[in-house]
Enzyme design. Structure first.
Site, mmCIF file in Angstrom:
data_model
loop_
_atom_site.group_PDB
_atom_site.id
_atom_site.type_symbol
_atom_site.label_atom_id
_atom_site.label_comp_id
_atom_site.label_asym_id
_atom_site.label_seq_id
_atom_site.Cartn_x
_atom_site.Cartn_y
_atom_site.Cartn_z
ATOM 1 N N ALA A 35 0.867 -1.201 0.000
ATOM 2 C CA ALA A 35 0.000 0.000 0.000
ATOM 3 C C ALA A 35 0.892 1.235 0.000
ATOM 4 O O ALA A 35 0.761 2.128 0.843
ATOM 5 C CB ALA A 35 -0.955 -0.023 1.193
ATOM 6 N N LEU A 36 1.794 1.266 -0.954
ATOM 7 C CA LEU A 36 2.886 2.230 -0.919
ATOM 8 C C LEU A 36 2.432 3.644 -1.267
ATOM 9 O O LEU A 36 1.505 3.846 -2.041
ATOM 10 C CB LEU A 36 3.986 1.788 -1.890
ATOM 11 C CG LEU A 36 4.562 0.393 -1.610
ATOM 12 C CD1 LEU A 36 5.707 0.100 -2.568
ATOM 13 C CD2 LEU A 36 5.032 0.245 -0.173
ATOM 14 N N GLY A 39 5.907 8.351 0.951
ATOM 15 C CA GLY A 39 6.799 8.139 2.102
ATOM 16 C C GLY A 39 7.695 6.924 1.887
ATOM 17 O O GLY A 39 8.905 6.966 2.119
ATOM 18 N N HIS A 40 7.093 5.825 1.426
ATOM 19 C CA HIS A 40 7.894 4.623 1.148
ATOM 20 C C HIS A 40 8.908 4.903 0.035
ATOM 21 O O HIS A 40 10.061 4.476 0.104
ATOM 22 C CB HIS A 40 7.002 3.460 0.688
ATOM 23 C CG HIS A 40 6.023 2.989 1.711
ATOM 24 N ND1 HIS A 40 4.681 3.260 1.631
ATOM 25 C CD2 HIS A 40 6.185 2.242 2.826
ATOM 26 C CE1 HIS A 40 4.051 2.711 2.651
ATOM 27 N NE2 HIS A 40 4.940 2.084 3.399
ATOM 28 N N GLY A 150 10.905 4.732 8.206
ATOM 29 C CA GLY A 150 10.414 6.107 8.278
ATOM 30 C C GLY A 150 10.315 6.604 9.712
ATOM 31 O O GLY A 150 9.959 5.856 10.619
ATOM 32 N N SER A 189 -0.413 4.441 4.845
ATOM 33 C CA SER A 189 -1.263 3.551 4.058
ATOM 34 C C SER A 189 -2.687 3.568 4.593
ATOM 35 O O SER A 189 -3.651 3.404 3.846
ATOM 36 C CB SER A 189 -0.716 2.125 4.107
ATOM 37 O OG SER A 189 0.639 2.133 3.711
#
Ligand code: PAF
Length: 286
Positions: A35-36, A39-40, A150, A189
């Protein structure tokens, strides 16, 4: 463009990573549950800044969800995630099944005490054991030079740093800054669960937190600043509010002095409808 290569077994993952290492390349890992969002992808960019190759993992880890939590409805879109990872410069996706990660008879759990005890540790007692166990496995399966996490999940980052130090796992832990939407809402997500009205309210979480921080950084009393932030969240429609708390930035011990004397972190967890939002912010001492 050829699609992002995907491996599903530890043997295939290790074969590729060791081939890269034999060729003198530096490898970084970005563990994810899919569920990228941006941020990822910023973690992929962070890894690629100083590493030749980036591996991302995609595994929705059942051990970090309690029975009443959202494991079943957690958003899953492997093809979409793989395309995003590739666009960000990722070189390999490790997407194991639950049976690969936890085969029948799996009997080991990693527990990190101290830093995992307050805040999320109190609200979600199962959580950090599940995270530490899966991250230890991912680091040992991949054996990267570095792995990126993160700051959005600040306590998780501290728990992972402690575990890696205590277990002498030879992987550098990199921290990526929280990526925010234009209204300041931290990307997550789980933001996908919010209705349009809740999404509008969600942006107030960081506004209210930053107001409390401004007061504390200006030398104001901590306790009323936190209580008033809680009241403002409640008035905006957040319910229940799990915590609005000020903790030491390194040890995560709760700060009990009337005003701030040390580097700190303001951490917030609050629910909006059925969605639990968490965020955190650096707070400077005066
Ligand atoms: O932050 C996450 O997405 C997860 O907790 C992690 C680190 C991938 C472990 O499952």
């Amino acid at each position: 463009m050829t699609p992002l290569p995907i491996v599903r077994t530890v043997a295939d993952l290790r074969a590729q990573v060791s081939a890269w290492k034999r060729a003198g390349l530096r490898v970084g890992l970005v563990p994810t549950m899919g569920a990228l969002h941006a941020g990822h992808l910023s973690l992929v960019t962070l890894v690629k800044r100083e590493h030749d190759k980036c591996v991302a993992s995609l595994f929705v880890n059942p051990k970090q969800f309690a029975a009443h939590e959202d494991l079943d409805r957690y958003p899953r879109d492997e093809a979409g995630d793989a395309a995003l990872l590739q666009s960000a410069g990722c070189d390999l996706l490790f997407a194991p099944t639950v049976d690969v990660m936890y085969p029948t008879g799996f009997a080991t759990a990693v527990t990190v005490s101290g830093v995992s005890a307050p805040l999320e540790g109190e609200m979600r007692p199962h959580f950090f054991g599940g995270v530490a166990t899966v991250v230890a496995k991912l680091l040992l399966q991949c054996l990267p030079d570095a792995a990126a996490f993160g700051e959005k999940d600040y306590q998780q980052l501290l728990v992972i740093r402690k575990m890696v130090a205590d277990l002498d796992i030879p992987v550098e832990i990199l921290a990526g800054e929280t990526v925010r939407e234009p209204d300041g809402l931290a990307m997550s997500s789980r933001n996908a669960y919010l209705t349009p009205a809740q999404r509008e309210t969600a942006g107030l979480l960081n506004v209210i937190a930053r107001d409390a921080i401004a007061r504390i950084e200006a030398g104001g009393a901590i306790s009323p600043a936190l209580s008033e932030a809680k009241a403002a969240l409640a008035a905006a429609g957040f319910s229940p509010i799990d915590y609005v708390a000020l903790h030491d930035a390194t040890t995560l011990a709760e700060i009990r002095t009337p005003t701030l004397q040390q580097a700190a972190r303001l951490l917030v967890a609050a629910h909006l409808g059925g969605t639990r939002l968490i965020d955190n912010f650096a707070v400077r001492s005066v």
